[in-house]
Scaffold this motif. Structure first.
Motif, PDB file in Angstrom:
ATOM      1  N   VAL A 105       0.826  -1.206   0.000  1.00  0.00           N
ATOM      2  CA  VAL A 105       0.000   0.000   0.000  1.00  0.00           C
ATOM      3  C   VAL A 105       0.863   1.259   0.000  1.00  0.00           C
ATOM      4  O   VAL A 105       0.510   2.276  -0.620  1.00  0.00           O
ATOM      5  CB  VAL A 105      -0.936  -0.007   1.224  1.00  0.00           C
ATOM      6  N   ARG A 106       2.006   1.195   0.666  1.00  0.00           N
ATOM      7  CA  ARG A 106       2.860   2.365   0.845  1.00  0.00           C
ATOM      8  C   ARG A 106       3.221   3.065  -0.475  1.00  0.00           C
ATOM      9  O   ARG A 106       3.026   4.275  -0.603  1.00  0.00           O
ATOM     10  CB  ARG A 106       4.114   1.936   1.614  1.00  0.00           C
ATOM     11  N   PRO A 107       3.753   2.347  -1.493  1.00  0.00           N
ATOM     12  CA  PRO A 107       4.089   3.041  -2.745  1.00  0.00           C
ATOM     13  C   PRO A 107       2.874   3.592  -3.473  1.00  0.00           C
ATOM     14  O   PRO A 107       2.958   4.629  -4.134  1.00  0.00           O
ATOM     15  CB  PRO A 107       4.798   1.960  -3.572  1.00  0.00           C
ATOM     16  N   LEU A 108       1.743   2.913  -3.365  1.00  0.00           N
ATOM     17  CA  LEU A 108       0.530   3.426  -4.011  1.00  0.00           C
ATOM     18  C   LEU A 108       0.098   4.745  -3.390  1.00  0.00           C
ATOM     19  O   LEU A 108      -0.338   5.669  -4.093  1.00  0.00           O
ATOM     20  CB  LEU A 108      -0.597   2.391  -3.899  1.00  0.00           C
ATOM     21  N   LEU A 109       0.209   4.841  -2.078  1.00  0.00           N
ATOM     22  CA  LEU A 109      -0.158   6.080  -1.397  1.00  0.00           C
ATOM     23  C   LEU A 109       0.789   7.210  -1.779  1.00  0.00           C
ATOM     24  O   LEU A 109       0.372   8.358  -1.969  1.00  0.00           O
ATOM     25  CB  LEU A 109      -0.151   5.847   0.117  1.00  0.00           C
ATOM     26  N   ARG A 110       2.068   6.903  -1.920  1.00  0.00           N
ATOM     27  CA  ARG A 110       3.037   7.919  -2.342  1.00  0.00           C
ATOM     28  C   ARG A 110       2.733   8.420  -3.752  1.00  0.00           C
ATOM     29  O   ARG A 110       2.816   9.626  -4.036  1.00  0.00           O
ATOM     30  CB  ARG A 110       4.447   7.330  -2.288  1.00  0.00           C
ATOM     31  N   ILE A 111       2.394   7.503  -4.647  1.00  0.00           N
ATOM     32  CA  ILE A 111       2.056   7.895  -6.026  1.00  0.00           C
ATOM     33  C   ILE A 111       0.840   8.816  -6.023  1.00  0.00           C
ATOM     34  O   ILE A 111       0.803   9.823  -6.744  1.00  0.00           O
ATOM     35  CB  ILE A 111       1.799   6.648  -6.892  1.00  0.00           C
ATOM     36  N   LEU A 112      -0.160   8.478  -5.214  1.00  0.00           N
ATOM     37  CA  LEU A 112      -1.361   9.307  -5.133  1.00  0.00           C
ATOM     38  C   LEU A 112      -1.021  10.712  -4.658  1.00  0.00           C
ATOM     39  O   LEU A 112      -1.506  11.706  -5.214  1.00  0.00           O
ATOM     40  CB  LEU A 112      -2.379   8.658  -4.198  1.00  0.00           C
ATOM     41  N   LEU A 113      -0.157  10.824  -3.651  1.00  0.00           N
ATOM     42  CA  LEU A 113       0.235  12.136  -3.145  1.00  0.00           C
ATOM     43  C   LEU A 113       1.050  12.907  -4.183  1.00  0.00           C
ATOM     44  O   LEU A 113       0.901  14.119  -4.334  1.00  0.00           O
ATOM     45  CB  LEU A 113       1.034  11.971  -1.853  1.00  0.00           C
ATOM     46  N   ASP A 114       1.934  12.205  -4.906  1.00  0.00           N
ATOM     47  CA  ASP A 114       2.754  12.868  -5.927  1.00  0.00           C
ATOM     48  C   ASP A 114       1.903  13.426  -7.053  1.00  0.00           C
ATOM     49  O   ASP A 114       2.206  14.482  -7.616  1.00  0.00           O
ATOM     50  CB  ASP A 114       3.778  11.886  -6.494  1.00  0.00           C
ATOM     51  N   ARG A 115       0.830  12.723  -7.408  1.00  0.00           N
ATOM     52  CA  ARG A 115      -0.034  13.193  -8.495  1.00  0.00           C
ATOM     53  C   ARG A 115      -0.813  14.441  -8.100  1.00  0.00           C
ATOM     54  O   ARG A 115      -1.101  15.291  -8.933  1.00  0.00           O
ATOM     55  CB  ARG A 115      -1.003  12.086  -8.904  1.00  0.00           C
ATOM     56  N   ARG A 116      -1.133  14.568  -6.858  1.00  0.00           N
ATOM     57  CA  ARG A 116      -1.910  15.717  -6.400  1.00  0.00           C
ATOM     58  C   ARG A 116      -1.021  16.921  -6.114  1.00  0.00           C
ATOM     59  O   ARG A 116      -1.454  18.052  -6.210  1.00  0.00           O
ATOM     60  CB  ARG A 116      -2.678  15.365  -5.128  1.00  0.00           C
ATOM     61  N   ARG A 117       0.261  16.703  -5.822  1.00  0.00           N
ATOM     62  CA  ARG A 117       1.130  17.775  -5.381  1.00  0.00           C
ATOM     63  C   ARG A 117       1.419  18.818  -6.461  1.00  0.00           C
ATOM     64  O   ARG A 117       1.343  20.016  -6.188  1.00  0.00           O
ATOM     65  CB  ARG A 117       2.437  17.183  -4.846  1.00  0.00           C
ATOM     66  N   PRO A 118       1.750  18.463  -7.718  1.00  0.00           N
ATOM     67  CA  PRO A 118       2.074  19.494  -8.712  1.00  0.00           C
ATOM     68  C   PRO A 118       0.949  20.492  -8.930  1.00  0.00           C
ATOM     69  O   PRO A 118       1.188  21.678  -9.086  1.00  0.00           O
ATOM     70  CB  PRO A 118       2.366  18.681  -9.975  1.00  0.00           C
ATOM     71  N   GLU A 119      -0.309  20.015  -8.954  1.00  0.00           N
ATOM     72  CA  GLU A 119      -1.431  20.905  -9.165  1.00  0.00           C
ATOM     73  C   GLU A 119      -1.513  21.943  -8.058  1.00  0.00           C
ATOM     74  O   GLU A 119      -1.720  23.130  -8.286  1.00  0.00           O
ATOM     75  CB  GLU A 119      -2.731  20.106  -9.232  1.00  0.00           C
ATOM     76  N   ARG A 120      -1.298  21.500  -6.834  1.00  0.00           N
ATOM     77  CA  ARG A 120      -1.400  22.413  -5.708  1.00  0.00           C
ATOM     78  C   ARG A 120      -0.224  23.390  -5.703  1.00  0.00           C
ATOM     79  O   ARG A 120      -0.364  24.565  -5.379  1.00  0.00           O
ATOM     80  CB  ARG A 120      -1.449  21.626  -4.400  1.00  0.00           C
ATOM     81  N   THR A 121       0.982  22.902  -6.089  1.00  0.00           N
ATOM     82  CA  THR A 121       2.159  23.774  -6.128  1.00  0.00           C
ATOM     83  C   THR A 121       1.974  24.861  -7.177  1.00  0.00           C
ATOM     84  O   THR A 121       2.270  26.028  -6.962  1.00  0.00           O
ATOM     85  CB  THR A 121       3.414  22.934  -6.439  1.00  0.00           C
ATOM     86  N   THR A 122       1.472  24.522  -8.390  1.00  0.00           N
ATOM     87  CA  THR A 122       1.245  25.494  -9.462  1.00  0.00           C
ATOM     88  C   THR A 122       0.249  26.554  -9.029  1.00  0.00           C
ATOM     89  O   THR A 122       0.435  27.753  -9.268  1.00  0.00           O
ATOM     90  CB  THR A 122       0.733  24.779 -10.722  1.00  0.00           C
ATOM     91  N   ALA A 123      -0.785  26.132  -8.361  1.00  0.00           N
ATOM     92  CA  ALA A 123      -1.794  27.077  -7.898  1.00  0.00           C
ATOM     93  C   ALA A 123      -1.194  28.058  -6.898  1.00  0.00           C
ATOM     94  O   ALA A 123      -1.478  29.253  -6.912  1.00  0.00           O
ATOM     95  CB  ALA A 123      -2.974  26.333  -7.270  1.00  0.00           C
ATOM     96  N   THR A 124      -0.311  27.531  -6.044  1.00  0.00           N
ATOM     97  CA  THR A 124       0.326  28.400  -5.046  1.00  0.00           C
ATOM     98  C   THR A 124       1.222  29.431  -5.710  1.00  0.00           C
ATOM     99  O   THR A 124       1.213  30.612  -5.378  1.00  0.00           O
ATOM    100  CB  THR A 124       1.144  27.544  -4.070  1.00  0.00           C
ATOM    101  N   GLU A 125       2.026  28.980  -6.717  1.00  0.00           N
ATOM    102  CA  GLU A 125       2.923  29.900  -7.406  1.00  0.00           C
ATOM    103  C   GLU A 125       2.141  30.959  -8.181  1.00  0.00           C
ATOM    104  O   GLU A 125       2.536  32.119  -8.256  1.00  0.00           O
ATOM    105  CB  GLU A 125       3.842  29.121  -8.349  1.00  0.00           C
ATOM    106  N   THR A 126       1.009  30.584  -8.778  1.00  0.00           N
ATOM    107  CA  THR A 126       0.196  31.534  -9.524  1.00  0.00           C
ATOM    108  C   THR A 126      -0.305  32.646  -8.618  1.00  0.00           C
ATOM    109  O   THR A 126      -0.269  33.833  -8.964  1.00  0.00           O
ATOM    110  CB  THR A 126      -1.001  30.807 -10.174  1.00  0.00           C
TER     111      THR A 126
END
Length: 431
Positions: A93-114
Motif C-alpha cells: 500500500v505504501r508506494p501506491l499512497l506515495r504515487i497518489l500524493l505525488d499526483r496531487r502535489r504538482p497541481e497544488r504547487t502550481t496554484a500556489t505559485e500563480t
C-alpha cells in the motif's frame, strides 16, 4: 541441530518483531521519544506474557495464575501474528499512497505559485504598486519540511513520509485488532451447527437418517471454562442426535483444575448415548484421570474398543500420542474380530489414522485435530500435515469426516476456520 534450529527460530522472531516495531513506532515518529519506548515495551511485554502463560500451563502452576496469564498471553500471540501480516501487506500500500500524493502535489504547487506572482492590487486613487526593490522570496519548495506543505495542507518532505507511515501503520494496527477481535468473538459465542449427509453402502434401510453429533477439540482450559462447555452441550442437545461422538482434545489441563469446567458434559443427551476417545492433548493433561472423569460424567470411553449398536458397529482407538505411555492406538484390538458385513463407524482423533482404518474395512472415520487451521494462514500448514483438513473425503473404500472443532487451542481466536459441531446423518443406499 536442535540448538541451531532454536537459535535460527529465535533470530527470525527477533527480526520479525523489530520489523513490526520499526514500522509501527519508529517510522511514525519524527524523533526518539516515549512513543518508541512504549512500543518496544508493549511488544516485549506481550511476548513475556505469552511465555509466562505457556510456562504456567506446562508446570501446572496455581490455576488462578494460569487464568491471569492465559488471556493476555495467548491473545498477544494472535495479535502479533496479524500485526506482522498487516505490516507486510502495508508494504504494497505504501508506494501506491506515495504515487497518489505525488499526483496531487504538482497541481497544488502550481496554484500556489500563480497566487504569488499576481500583481498587488492598486491603492485607492493611485497608480499600481511597484515591486519592492531587492531580492524577492523564493516560492516554497514542494519538498520543504516546515509545517508540512503549502497552505492546502498537502504533506511534503519529512511530513509527507510521516503521513504515509502513519496512515499505513494505523490501518495495519486497526486491521490486526479487528481481525483478532472478531475471531475471538466467534469462538466465545460458541460453535455453529453444520450438517452433512454420508451415504453408506452397507447401512440397513432401518438406519437411514441415523444422526451422529460429532464434536472435537473443545479444549477446556483456563480461557474456555464451564460457561463455554455449557454452550457446547446446549448446542449438541438442540440437534436431538441419536448418538454423540466426542473425538478428542476435550481439555488442556488436569482434572483437579478443569473438572468443574467439564461438569456440564453430564447433561449430554442422545438415544444411543455419548462416546469419547482421547486426543493428543489428553496425554498432556493426565489421560487416565480424564477417561475416568468422563466415564463418571456419563460418557462411554472407547479405548481401543468397539460396541455393537442395533444397526452398526461403533469403534474407537486411542490417539497416537498415547504411544509414549504404552497406550497408543490398537486397531486390531478394536476391529480385528468384527463382522465386516456390518457398517462400521470409527472414532479416531487424528485424520492421519485413516490408512489403518482403510486396511480394517472401516466405512466411516470421524476425526478432528486440525481445527481447520484455526488461524489463517495456518490452514496451509495443517493441510500439508493431514490427509484431510476439514470436511468429508473418500480414501479408498473408507470415508473420512474431519470436524474443525468446537473450541480453540492457545489464542481463543479463529480466523478463516469457524468452529462447528457437525450432525452427520447416515444414509442407506437401500432406502
Amino acid at each position: 541441530m536442535v540448538i541451531l534450529f532454536a537459535l535460527l527460530a529465535l533470530g527470525v522472531m527477533v527480526a520479525a518483531n523489530w520489523y513490526v516495531w520499526r514500522r509501527l513506532f519508529r517510522d511514525t515518529t519524527a524523533a526518539p521519544g516515549w512513543v518508541r519506548r512504549a512500543g518496544a515495551g508493549l511488544i516485549a511485554g506481550g511476548w513475556a506474557l505469552f511465555v509466562g502463560a505457556m510456562v504456567a500451563e506446562r508446570t501446572d502452576a496455581p490455576f488462578w495464575l494460569q487464568r491471569t496469564l492465559a488471556w493476555p498471553g495467548f491473545l498477544w500471540l494472535a495479535l502479533a501474528l496479524y500485526l506482522f501480516l498487516a505490516v507486510v501487506a502495508g508494504e504494497f500500500v505504501r508506494p501506491l499512497l506515495r504515487i497518489l500524493l505525488d499526483r496531487r502535489r504538482p497541481e497544488r504547487t502550481t496554484a500556489t505559485e500563480t497566487r504569488r506572482t499576481e500583481p498587488e492590487p492598486a491603492t485607492v486613487g493611485g497608480p499600481p504598486a511597484k515591486p519592492r526593490p531587492g531580492p524577492q522570496p523564493e516560492p516554497e519548495s514542494a519538498e520543504s519540511g516546515g509545517s508540512g506543505g503549502s497552505g492546502s495542507g498537502q504533506p511534503t518532505g519529512p511530513s509527507r513520509r510521516l503521513f504515509v507511515s502513519r496512515v499505513v501503520a494505523g490501518a495495519a494496527a486497526a486491521a490486526a485488532v479487528g481481525t483478532v477481535g472478531y475471531g475471538t468473538y466467534g469462538v466465545l459465542r460458541g460453535p455453529g451447527v453444520k450438517r452433512v449427509t454420508v451415504p453408506l453402502a452397507k447401512l440397513p434401510r432401518a438406519a437411514h437418517g441415523f444422526r451422529i453429533a460429532v464434536v472435537s477439540d473443545i479444549h477446556l482450559s483456563p480461557v474456555l471454562g464451564r460457561g463455554f462447555a455449557q454452550k457446547v452441550v446446549d448446542t449438541i442437545n438442540s440437534t436431538q442426535p441419536d448418538l454423540i461422538a466426542v473425538v478428542g482434545d476435550l481439555v488442556d489441563g488436569s482434572v483437579a483444575n478443569l473438572g468443574p469446567a467439564a461438569a456440564p458434559l453430564a447433561g449430554l443427551r442422545a438415544r444411543h448415548g455419548a462416546y469419547f476417545v482421547t486426543g493428543n492433548h489428553e496425554y498432556f493433561s493426565g489421560a487416565g484421570e480424564w477417561v475416568e472423569e468422563v466415564r463418571r460424567l456419563g460418557l462411554l470411553p472407547l479405548e481401543n474398543a468397539r460396541t455393537e449398536l442395533p444397526y452398526l458397529d461403533l469403534a474407537g482407538v486411542n490417539d497416537i500420542a498415547g504411544e509414549n505411555e504404552g497406550q497408543g492406538p490398537d486397531f486390531a484390538r478394536a476391529l480385528g474380530d468384527r463382522d465386516r458385513a456390518r457398517t462400521c463407524v470409527l472414532l479416531a482423533h487424528q485424520p492421519v489414522q485413516i490408512d489403518e482404518a482403510v486396511e480394517h474395512g472401516v466405512d466411516l472415520q470421524l476425526s478432528g485435530h486440525t481445527h481447520g487451521g484455526q488461524l489463517w494462514p495456518g490452514n496451509l500448514v495443517a493441510a500439508a500435515a493431514n490427509p484431510t483438513l476439514a470436511g468429508l473425503e473418500r480414501h479408498g473404500d473408507t470415508q473420512l469426516y474431519v470436524s474443525r472443532g468446537a473450541g480453540a487451542w492457545g489464542p481463543p481466536t479463529r480466523v478463516g476456520a469457524p468452529s462447528d459441531i457437525t450432525v452427520v446423518q447416515l444414509a442407506s443406499k437401500r432406502a
